[in-house]
Design a protein around this motif. Sequence first.
Motif, PDB file in Angstrom:
ATOM      1  N   UNK A 201       0.848  -1.104  -0.071  1.00 49.06           N
ATOM      2  CA  UNK A 201      -0.154   0.045   0.060  1.00 49.06           C
ATOM      3  C   UNK A 201       0.976   1.239   0.211  1.00 49.06           C
ATOM      4  N   UNK A 202       1.964   1.222   0.843  1.00 46.36           N
ATOM      5  CA  UNK A 202       2.717   2.362   0.793  1.00 46.36           C
ATOM      6  C   UNK A 202       3.551   2.730  -0.631  1.00 46.36           C
ATOM      7  N   UNK A 203       4.011   1.644  -1.019  1.00 45.85           N
ATOM      8  CA  UNK A 203       5.005   1.854  -2.189  1.00 45.85           C
ATOM      9  C   UNK A 203       3.673   2.371  -3.473  1.00 45.85           C
ATOM     10  N   UNK A 204       2.891   1.578  -3.385  1.00 41.68           N
ATOM     11  CA  UNK A 204       1.671   1.797  -4.337  1.00 41.68           C
ATOM     12  C   UNK A 204       1.529   3.595  -4.261  1.00 41.68           C
ATOM     13  N   UNK A 205       1.465   4.078  -2.966  1.00 39.88           N
ATOM     14  CA  UNK A 205       0.985   5.420  -2.678  1.00 39.88           C
ATOM     15  C   UNK A 205       2.205   6.344  -3.042  1.00 39.88           C
ATOM     16  N   UNK A 206       3.129   5.834  -3.229  1.00 40.71           N
ATOM     17  CA  UNK A 206       4.463   6.600  -3.743  1.00 40.71           C
ATOM     18  C   UNK A 206       5.709   6.603  -2.798  1.00 40.71           C
ATOM     19  N   UNK A 207       5.824   5.539  -1.854  1.00 46.29           N
ATOM     20  CA  UNK A 207       7.059   5.668  -1.021  1.00 46.29           C
ATOM     21  C   UNK A 207       8.101   5.066  -1.781  1.00 46.29           C
ATOM     22  N   UNK A 208       9.241   5.832  -1.580  1.00 48.57           N
ATOM     23  CA  UNK A 208      10.497   5.224  -2.367  1.00 48.57           C
ATOM     24  C   UNK A 208      11.412   4.598  -1.472  1.00 48.57           C
ATOM     25  N   UNK A 209      10.969   4.657  -0.127  1.00 42.45           N
ATOM     26  CA  UNK A 209      11.937   3.774   0.910  1.00 42.45           C
ATOM     27  C   UNK A 209      10.903   3.431   2.057  1.00 42.45           C
ATOM     28  N   UNK A 210      11.340   2.341   2.716  1.00 40.66           N
ATOM     29  CA  UNK A 210      10.178   1.889   3.875  1.00 40.66           C
ATOM     30  C   UNK A 210      11.296   1.901   5.076  1.00 40.66           C
ATOM     31  N   UNK A 211      11.069   2.860   6.207  1.00 37.41           N
ATOM     32  CA  UNK A 211      11.755   2.629   7.544  1.00 37.41           C
ATOM     33  C   UNK A 211      10.915   1.570   8.494  1.00 37.41           C
ATOM     34  N   UNK A 212      11.589   0.406   8.674  1.00 38.00           N
ATOM     35  CA  UNK A 212      11.096  -0.594   9.563  1.00 38.00           C
ATOM     36  C   UNK A 212      12.088  -1.409  10.343  1.00 38.00           C
ATOM     37  N   UNK A 213      11.721  -1.798  11.647  1.00 38.65           N
ATOM     38  CA  UNK A 213      12.439  -2.849  12.314  1.00 38.65           C
ATOM     39  C   UNK A 213      12.307  -4.233  12.032  1.00 38.65           C
ATOM     40  N   UNK A 214      11.477  -4.460  11.013  1.00 36.04           N
ATOM     41  CA  UNK A 214      10.918  -5.875  10.500  1.00 36.04           C
ATOM     42  C   UNK A 214      11.465  -6.268   9.138  1.00 36.04           C
ATOM     43  N   UNK A 215      12.718  -5.680   8.926  1.00 39.03           N
ATOM     44  CA  UNK A 215      13.049  -6.043   7.103  1.00 39.03           C
ATOM     45  C   UNK A 215      13.477  -7.657   7.240  1.00 39.03           C
ATOM     46  N   UNK A 216      13.903  -8.109   7.968  1.00 36.34           N
ATOM     47  CA  UNK A 216      14.282  -9.593   7.803  1.00 36.34           C
ATOM     48  C   UNK A 216      12.957 -10.375   8.009  1.00 36.34           C
ATOM     49  N   UNK A 217      12.191 -10.117   8.668  1.00 34.18           N
ATOM     50  CA  UNK A 217      10.804 -10.725   8.646  1.00 34.18           C
ATOM     51  C   UNK A 217      10.017 -10.515   7.727  1.00 34.18           C
ATOM     52  N   UNK A 218       9.813  -9.406   7.089  1.00 34.31           N
ATOM     53  CA  UNK A 218       9.311  -9.045   5.741  1.00 34.31           C
ATOM     54  C   UNK A 218       9.787  -9.597   4.364  1.00 34.31           C
ATOM     55  N   UNK A 219      11.088 -10.111   4.642  1.00 36.22           N
ATOM     56  CA  UNK A 219      11.852 -10.580   3.376  1.00 36.22           C
ATOM     57  C   UNK A 219      11.386 -12.246   3.507  1.00 36.22           C
ATOM     58  N   UNK A 220      11.254 -12.708   4.631  1.00 36.68           N
ATOM     59  CA  UNK A 220      10.988 -14.050   4.949  1.00 36.68           C
ATOM     60  C   UNK A 220       9.522 -14.307   4.551  1.00 36.68           C
ATOM     61  N   UNK A 221       8.647 -13.436   4.652  1.00 33.32           N
ATOM     62  CA  UNK A 221       7.203 -13.425   4.537  1.00 33.32           C
ATOM     63  C   UNK A 221       7.070 -13.290   2.900  1.00 33.32           C
ATOM     64  N   UNK A 222       8.030 -12.448   2.314  1.00 35.23           N
ATOM     65  CA  UNK A 222       7.998 -12.189   0.780  1.00 35.23           C
ATOM     66  C   UNK A 222       8.356 -13.702   0.225  1.00 35.23           C
ATOM     67  N   UNK A 223       8.998 -14.453   0.840  1.00 41.37           N
ATOM     68  CA  UNK A 223       9.555 -15.717   0.145  1.00 41.37           C
ATOM     69  C   UNK A 223       8.798 -16.784   0.432  1.00 41.37           C
ATOM     70  N   UNK A 224       7.419 -16.788   1.340  1.00 35.98           N
ATOM     71  CA  UNK A 224       6.603 -17.840   1.725  1.00 35.98           C
ATOM     72  C   UNK A 224       5.338 -17.799   1.111  1.00 35.98           C
TER      73      UNK A 224
END
Length: 235
Positions: A201-224
Amino acid sequence: MTRLPRQQELPDLAPLIHQALLDPLLSRDRLNEGCDAARQLGLGKLCTNLSQLTAVRERLGAPGPTGLIAVIAFPFGAIPTTLKQAQAEWAAEHGAEALDVVPDLTALAEDRPNAFAEELAILINVGLPVTVILDMARLEEAQLKLAVEAAIDAGAEAVQTSNGFGAATTARQVQQLRSLSRGRCGIKAAGGVHSLEQCQQLIEAGATALGTSSGPQLMQALRTPIASGNGNIDG
């Protein structure tokens, strides 16, 4: 029906993630784990505070694909400009490749736009790319417009939705920054970004970067691949 693997939904997520290592209670082991994960996963940036900067620089090694951001005057920006400048210069000397700066929000509140802009110009003159951290949940519309224009005029690389305290950042906030910036700078969405649905949603809205403390978890979810559910990540 089984959904397609997440890679096909957000194929370029890793470079957009600015992994936050800002918790002052992080042990050295956890700090090192965060650095290693960011580098191994190809995350775009790693963001840390000044007290952890030298340790993170040492762990990441020489500048590479995962850039190193230092936060300045975080989280509220309520220190004199001379101290912010000293922080920025120290960060540059100790391996930071970019700065996330909390500006003089008090100057906005007190209708001193020149002071707000002059401080940003001083910090950007240090010579590193600067993202200006705003507090969209509290700024009035006129204040926000002024802040974005001043950041762009000073040469900021990007503006950021919030310092991560309070409610999660929203697609509407990103859209508002996109409207105000008109493509003249990047937009970093930060605060409560813990699910792939939020990222999309944030990328579609125009975000060019995402600040988060959950980067590794997001990447794991992305691959699942998943059959159902909303893709939320605890934390």
